[in-house]
Design an enzyme around this catalytic site. Structure first.
Site, PDB file in Angstrom:
ATOM      1  N   GLY A 132       0.826  -1.216   0.000  1.00 43.12           N
ATOM      2  CA  GLY A 132       0.000   0.000   0.000  1.00 43.12           C
ATOM      3  C   GLY A 132       0.850   1.251   0.000  1.00 43.12           C
ATOM      4  N   GLU A 248      14.686  -5.091  -4.487  1.00 44.19           N
ATOM      5  CA  GLU A 248      13.936  -5.733  -5.565  1.00 44.19           C
ATOM      6  C   GLU A 248      14.651  -5.688  -6.910  1.00 44.19           C
ATOM      7  OE1 GLU A 248      11.599  -7.562  -5.001  1.00 44.19           O
ATOM      8  OE2 GLU A 248      10.101  -6.796  -3.627  1.00 44.19           O
TER       9      GLU A 248
HETATM   10  C1  LIG Z   1      -1.723  -2.555 -12.674  1.00 48.10           C
HETATM   11  C2  LIG Z   1      -1.139  -1.695 -11.621  1.00 48.10           C
HETATM   12  C3  LIG Z   1      -0.810  -2.257 -10.387  1.00 48.10           C
HETATM   13  C4  LIG Z   1      -0.279  -1.458  -9.376  1.00 48.10           C
HETATM   14  N1  LIG Z   1      -0.020  -2.029  -8.157  1.00 48.10           N
HETATM   15  C5  LIG Z   1       0.336  -1.230  -7.129  1.00 48.10           C
HETATM   16  C6  LIG Z   1       0.473  -1.765  -5.808  1.00 48.10           C
HETATM   17  O1  LIG Z   1       0.287  -2.970  -5.580  1.00 48.10           O
HETATM   18  N2  LIG Z   1       0.771  -0.927  -4.802  1.00 48.10           N
HETATM   19  C7  LIG Z   1       0.974   0.422  -5.008  1.00 48.10           C
HETATM   20  O2  LIG Z   1       1.257   1.114  -4.041  1.00 48.10           O
HETATM   21  N3  LIG Z   1       0.871   0.946  -6.247  1.00 48.10           N
HETATM   22  C8  LIG Z   1       0.545   0.163  -7.312  1.00 48.10           C
HETATM   23  N4  LIG Z   1       0.405   0.711  -8.568  1.00 48.10           N
HETATM   24  C9  LIG Z   1       0.548   2.145  -8.735  1.00 48.10           C
HETATM   25  C10 LIG Z   1       1.676   2.604  -9.598  1.00 48.10           C
HETATM   26  O3  LIG Z   1       2.892   2.532  -8.918  1.00 48.10           O
HETATM   27  C11 LIG Z   1       1.308   4.009 -10.066  1.00 48.10           C
HETATM   28  O4  LIG Z   1       0.216   3.875 -10.955  1.00 48.10           O
HETATM   29  C12 LIG Z   1       2.418   4.715 -10.769  1.00 48.10           C
HETATM   30  O5  LIG Z   1       3.470   4.986  -9.888  1.00 48.10           O
HETATM   31  C13 LIG Z   1       1.928   6.034 -11.410  1.00 48.10           C
HETATM   32  O6  LIG Z   1       1.249   6.795 -10.468  1.00 48.10           O
HETATM   33  P1  LIG Z   1      -0.230   7.360 -10.767  1.00 48.10           P
HETATM   34  O7  LIG Z   1      -1.045   6.230 -11.319  1.00 48.10           O
HETATM   35  O8  LIG Z   1      -0.717   8.019  -9.548  1.00 48.10           O
HETATM   36  O9  LIG Z   1      -0.049   8.389 -11.926  1.00 48.10           O
HETATM   37  P2  LIG Z   1       0.429   9.913 -11.776  1.00 48.10           P
HETATM   38  O10 LIG Z   1       1.643   9.976 -10.918  1.00 48.10           O
HETATM   39  O11 LIG Z   1      -0.738  10.744 -11.381  1.00 48.10           O
HETATM   40  O12 LIG Z   1       0.838  10.220 -13.249  1.00 48.10           O
HETATM   41  C14 LIG Z   1      -0.149  10.527 -14.264  1.00 48.10           C
HETATM   42  C15 LIG Z   1       0.612  10.794 -15.560  1.00 48.10           C
HETATM   43  O13 LIG Z   1       1.493  11.913 -15.379  1.00 48.10           O
HETATM   44  C16 LIG Z   1       2.825  11.537 -15.687  1.00 48.10           C
HETATM   45  N5  LIG Z   1       3.733  12.203 -14.771  1.00 48.10           N
HETATM   46  C17 LIG Z   1       3.686  12.210 -13.420  1.00 48.10           C
HETATM   47  N6  LIG Z   1       4.715  12.910 -12.901  1.00 48.10           N
HETATM   48  C18 LIG Z   1       5.439  13.358 -13.951  1.00 48.10           C
HETATM   49  C19 LIG Z   1       6.608  14.139 -14.073  1.00 48.10           C
HETATM   50  N7  LIG Z   1       7.258  14.603 -12.998  1.00 48.10           N
HETATM   51  N8  LIG Z   1       7.086  14.392 -15.321  1.00 48.10           N
HETATM   52  C20 LIG Z   1       6.434  13.930 -16.419  1.00 48.10           C
HETATM   53  N9  LIG Z   1       5.305  13.197 -16.369  1.00 48.10           N
HETATM   54  C21 LIG Z   1       4.802  12.911 -15.151  1.00 48.10           C
HETATM   55  C22 LIG Z   1       2.886  10.053 -15.515  1.00 48.10           C
HETATM   56  O14 LIG Z   1       3.899   9.454 -16.306  1.00 48.10           O
HETATM   57  C23 LIG Z   1       1.512   9.624 -15.991  1.00 48.10           C
HETATM   58  O15 LIG Z   1       1.481   9.530 -17.389  1.00 48.10           O
HETATM   59  C24 LIG Z   1      -0.067  -0.080  -9.611  1.00 48.10           C
HETATM   60  C25 LIG Z   1      -0.378   0.472 -10.859  1.00 48.10           C
HETATM   61  C26 LIG Z   1      -0.915  -0.312 -11.845  1.00 48.10           C
HETATM   62  C27 LIG Z   1      -1.263   0.333 -13.156  1.00 48.10           C
END
Ligand SMILES: Cc1cc2nc3c(=O)[nH]c(=O)nc-3n(C[C@H](O)[C@H](O)[C@H](O)COP(=O)(O)OP(=O)(O)OC[C@H]3O[C@@H](n4cnc5c(N)ncnc54)[C@H](O)[C@@H]3O)c2cc1C
Length: 396
Positions: A132, A248
């Protein structure tokens, strides 16, 4: 530069391959070894997967790099890599976060109570964890997380929301990063907790990704836990989260699934026909597939650079970012090209009459998008390469 593995490592790998051959003769083989498995569906639960993990544990393959006093074999981390690379190359589920991220953090920072309670269960593959970290407003910028943990008397009480928690719907324990000091700078007010997944204050809601994989949002309502379940020191959680990523490096960066995908594309070109002739007769198709062959080789070399640096005890942040960015983008391009090759029929889903290859490429085309987000998005990986690798800092 020499990327070869040592004789001892190769001998270990051979033994492990023989072990997997026995598994392949077992009754669960067709469920366990699924070369078409998409990377994001490794964590789908099934009795067969749990049984397979328990047998791996009994055979001594779980926690190989842990110290002997905790039941490990004190092998270098490269053995964890060899195991997971072989598993993923054969389409089998890999050894997950319980051993690396969670087990190693408990070994490094956990109390004796946490060690006694959790380490034997992890080694025996008796428990599953969910991770989480992400929240609606904290993904790429994880340190902005807001899930609140307040001390009330002897207990910690957690309120707020997590997002994208894979395996929350079947895990036994939740490894949660929460804000314990809202006044401190954002990296300094975070702590890590272990929460039983069946706590009545947790509500788990399914989110279906475009890759058909289930992930979850999880709501915390007055989730109270005892002081023993704070991991390590209060407000030191950000350090643990970052360190766990390093644990990891060996285990998560397998190239096997990409190689399997490319082999399947080559097979497609041999088997699929256009105007009565195999696709491989078409020079344009051969040209593109040859380009992919070179790109797959590049991805393999980028991955070996991650491992080579990690073997030396260095942190391969930039190398890992390059590999994650390039390999997930390549997987996506390969799946997309397969659809191009198959034409309109390639868009038929699994189960639809006439879907070529059982609709697997259509599924792959969707699932590979998810790979470019989970574990750090493509844009974030490119930021790491530009800033940390090339020194292209904002405002420099
Ligand atoms: C299938 C799946 C399983 C997952 N499992 C887990 C889990 O078990 N536990 C957990 O904690 N998380 C999990 N995640 C979360 C995952 O780590 C996040 O989705 C990921 O880190 C992106 O964060 P966000 O979805 O909040 O997107 P955001 O951070 O909101 O990003 C949205 C968009 O903006 C872009 N962006 C953001 N910041 C920047 C920047 N500084 N410069 C340029 N572009 C930017 C991103 O590339 C993306 O395209 C999972 C995600 C998926 C899709």
């Amino acid at each position: 530069m020499n990327f070869a593995f040592s004789e001892e490592e190769m001998a270990f790998l051979k033994d492990f391959q023989q072990y997997l051959e026995q598994e392949k003769a077992g009754p669960d083989s067709s469920v366990i070894f699924a070369p078409w498995r998409e990377t994001d569906s490794w964590l789908v639960d099934s009795p067969e997967r749990r049984g397979f993990m328990k047998r791996l544990a009994q055979a001594g393959y779980i926690g190989m790099s842990w110290e002997k006093q905790y039941g490990g074999r004190e092998r270098p981390g490269v053995y964890d890599y060899l195991l997971n690379e072989e598993l993923s190359s054969q389409g089998a589920p890999i050894i997950g976060k319980g051993v690396g991220c969670i087990g190693k953090t408990i070994i490094a920072h956990g109390s004796d109570k946490l060690k006694q309670e959790f380490l034997p269960q992890i080694l025996a593959a008796d428990i599953e964890f969910a991770l989480g970290y992400s929240e609606p407003g904290a993904g790429s910028d994880l340190a902005s997380l807001r899930l609140r943990a307040e001390r009330r008397g002897d207990e910690w009480v957690l309120n707020g929301q997590k997002m994208w928690t894979t395996s929350a719907h079947f895990a036994d324990w939740y490894w949660v990063a929460a804000r314990t000091d809202p006044e401190a700078p954002k990296h300094k007010g975070i702590s890590v907790f272990l929460v039983p997944m069946d706590h009545p204050g947790l509500t788990i809601k399914e989110i279906k990704t475009m890759g058909d994989h289930r992930t979850n949002e999880v709501f915390f309502d007055e989730v109270n836990i005892g002081p023993d379940y704070l991991v390590g020191e209060e407000n030191a959680g950000w350090r643990y989260v970052c360190e766990a990523l390093d644990y990891e490096r060996f285990a998560l960066y397998t190239v096997g699934p990409l190689l399997l995908k490319f082999e399947a594309l080559v097979e497609l070109a041999k088997v699929a026909r256009r105007d009565g002739r195999p696709l491989s007769d078409d020079p344009v198709v051969r040209d593109r597939i040859a380009e992919f062959a070179c790109e797959v080789e590049m991805a393999t070399m980028l991955q070996r650079r991650v491992i080579a640096k990690a073997i030396k005890g260095e942190v391969p942040t930039v190398e890992a970012a390059m590999y994650k960015y390039f390999s997930t983008g390549l997987g996506r391009r390969i799946a997309n090209y397969a659809i191009d090759c198959l034409g309109p029929l390639g868009l038929l889903k699994s189960g639809a009459p006439g879907a070529p290859f059982g609709g697997r490429w259509e599924m792959s085309d969707r699932a590979t998008v998810v790979d470019t987000i989970g574990g750090g998005s493509t844009e974030v990986q490119k930021n790491i390469v530009a800033r940390r690798g090339l020194g292209l800092m904002v405002g420099a």
